[in-house]
Design an enzyme around this catalytic site. Structure first.
Site, short mmCIF file in Angstrom:
data_model
loop_
_atom_site.label_atom_id
_atom_site.label_comp_id
_atom_site.label_asym_id
_atom_site.label_seq_id
_atom_site.Cartn_x
_atom_site.Cartn_y
_atom_site.Cartn_z
N ASN A 1 0.86 -1.18 0.00
CA ASN A 1 0.00 0.00 0.00
C ASN A 1 0.90 1.22 0.00
O ASN A 1 2.14 1.10 -0.05
CB ASN A 1 -0.99 -0.02 1.17
CG ASN A 1 -0.31 0.01 2.54
OD1 ASN A 1 0.83 0.48 2.69
ND2 ASN A 1 -0.99 -0.50 3.54
N ALA B 1 -8.80 -6.58 6.27
CA ALA B 1 -8.72 -7.68 5.29
C ALA B 1 -9.00 -7.26 3.85
O ALA B 1 -8.95 -8.09 2.95
CB ALA B 1 -9.65 -8.84 5.66
N ALA B 2 -9.25 -5.98 3.60
CA ALA B 2 -9.48 -5.54 2.22
C ALA B 2 -8.24 -5.77 1.36
O ALA B 2 -8.33 -6.23 0.22
CB ALA B 2 -9.88 -4.07 2.19
N GLY B 3 -7.07 -5.47 1.91
CA GLY B 3 -5.83 -5.72 1.18
C GLY B 3 -5.59 -7.21 0.95
O GLY B 3 -5.09 -7.61 -0.10
N ASP B 4 -5.98 -8.02 1.93
CA ASP B 4 -5.81 -9.47 1.80
C ASP B 4 -6.69 -10.03 0.68
O ASP B 4 -6.24 -10.83 -0.14
CB ASP B 4 -6.17 -10.17 3.12
CG ASP B 4 -5.26 -9.73 4.26
OD1 ASP B 4 -4.08 -9.41 3.99
OD2 ASP B 4 -5.72 -9.72 5.41
#
Length: 300
Positions: free
Chosen positions: A182, A242-245
């Site tokens: 990010n 958990a959006a990045g996951d």
């Protein structure tokens, strides 16, 4: 479509607050939840719900409920034969979420720190048969190095989600096909706040492709020649955990399905956005039919 996730498995303790506390400040939570998390486990569940055959390589405690966590992952349809049971406690994460969906996370590695190179080598057959291997940095860096080199030996594509960001030996970058920091992690890795400059620095280190996740602004891609800004999709954000996951899992699934990179970014942006519309980590991860329904809605 076989995806191997090598990474962390945690128990999450999540508190909902009106605003994130400042240094020295105490705030009162309006709700509290215990759930399964860890970047590795989240990515495994996300990839499985999106349609992949998923193998999990990680570590949990043997006597503190770790086996129950693994049973839950198994119930999702994930192959957990690569999970190590240790005498260390299962890793845990303390998560605080404000009313805008922003969060702070403190992680205690616990059993994740016991996931060593010898365990990866012991399960090399799983890696050899994969289409993609996804890793993060909540496990020992030496283990990550072993995994990426082993993956390259078998010509398996590697996605590294460099979270939490830490110094990565220059030699390791050349084994990474796609790195997905990010904005904050990109700055920590490169020392610059300029997204394009930072991404190109990673390309120069040997990474084939860079995808920078930009939250509500979408994502940025470059392979050193082509660059793409992929816009975020509008949703009512409740919790960004958990959006990045899920984004990382979605990229792997999309590329396994031979989507072009522009379509893969759009697909991953949708998956990441939908993840923010529900509370919790794994509880919020969308199923493929939800994603496809949302895509149809956007097209209309």
């Amino acid at each position: 479509m076989k995806i191997v996730i090598i990474g962390s498995i945690n128990r999450d303790y999540t508190a909902q607050v009106k605003k994130l506390p400042e240094k020295g400040e105490t705030v009162i939570a309006s709700s509290y939840k215990i759930s399964i998390g860890g970047k590795g486990a989240n990515q495994a569940v996300a990839a499985k719900r999106l349609g992949a055959q998923v193998y999990m390589i990680g570590a949990v405690g043997n006597s503190d409920g770790g086996r129950d966590i693994i049973k839950k992952l198994e119930s999702e349809g994930i192959d957990v034969s690569g999970v190590l049971f240790t005498e260390e406690v299962t890793g845990n994460a303390m998560i605080t979420i404000d009313e805008l969906g922003f969060n702070t996370i403190v992680v205690y590695p616990g059993a994740n720190a016991k996931l060593d190179s010898s365990w990866i080598e012991r399960h090399s057959k799983i890696i050899e048969e994969a289409d993609f291997v996804i890793l993060q940095l909540e496990i020992p860096l030496e283990t990550v190095e072993t995994a990426v080199k082993l993956s390259k030996k078998y010509n398996v594509k590697v996605i590294l989600n460099p979270a939490p960001a830490k110094e990565i030996p220059d030699e390791v970058y050349k084994y990474i096909d796609i790195i997905t920091p990010n904005e904050v992690e990109l700055t920590q890795l490169t020392g610059t706040t300029d997204i394009k400059d930072g991404a190109n620095m990673l390309i120069e280190k040997g990474v084939s492709e860079v995808i920078v996740t930009l939250g509500e602004k979408g994502s940025y891609y470059t392979n050193g020649q082509e660059e793409i800004f992929s816009e975020a999709v509008p949703v009512n954000t409740i919790d960004s955990t958990a959006a990045g996951d899920s984004f990382n899992a979605a990229i792997a699934v999309a590329l396994c399905e031979n989507m072009n990179i522009k379509s893969a970014l759009n697909f991953a942006n949708i998956v990441g956005a939908l993840t923010t519309t529900k509370m919790g980590a794994q509880d919020s991860l969308p199923y493929r039919d939800e994603v496809e329904s949302f895509r149809i809605k956007l097209q209309k």
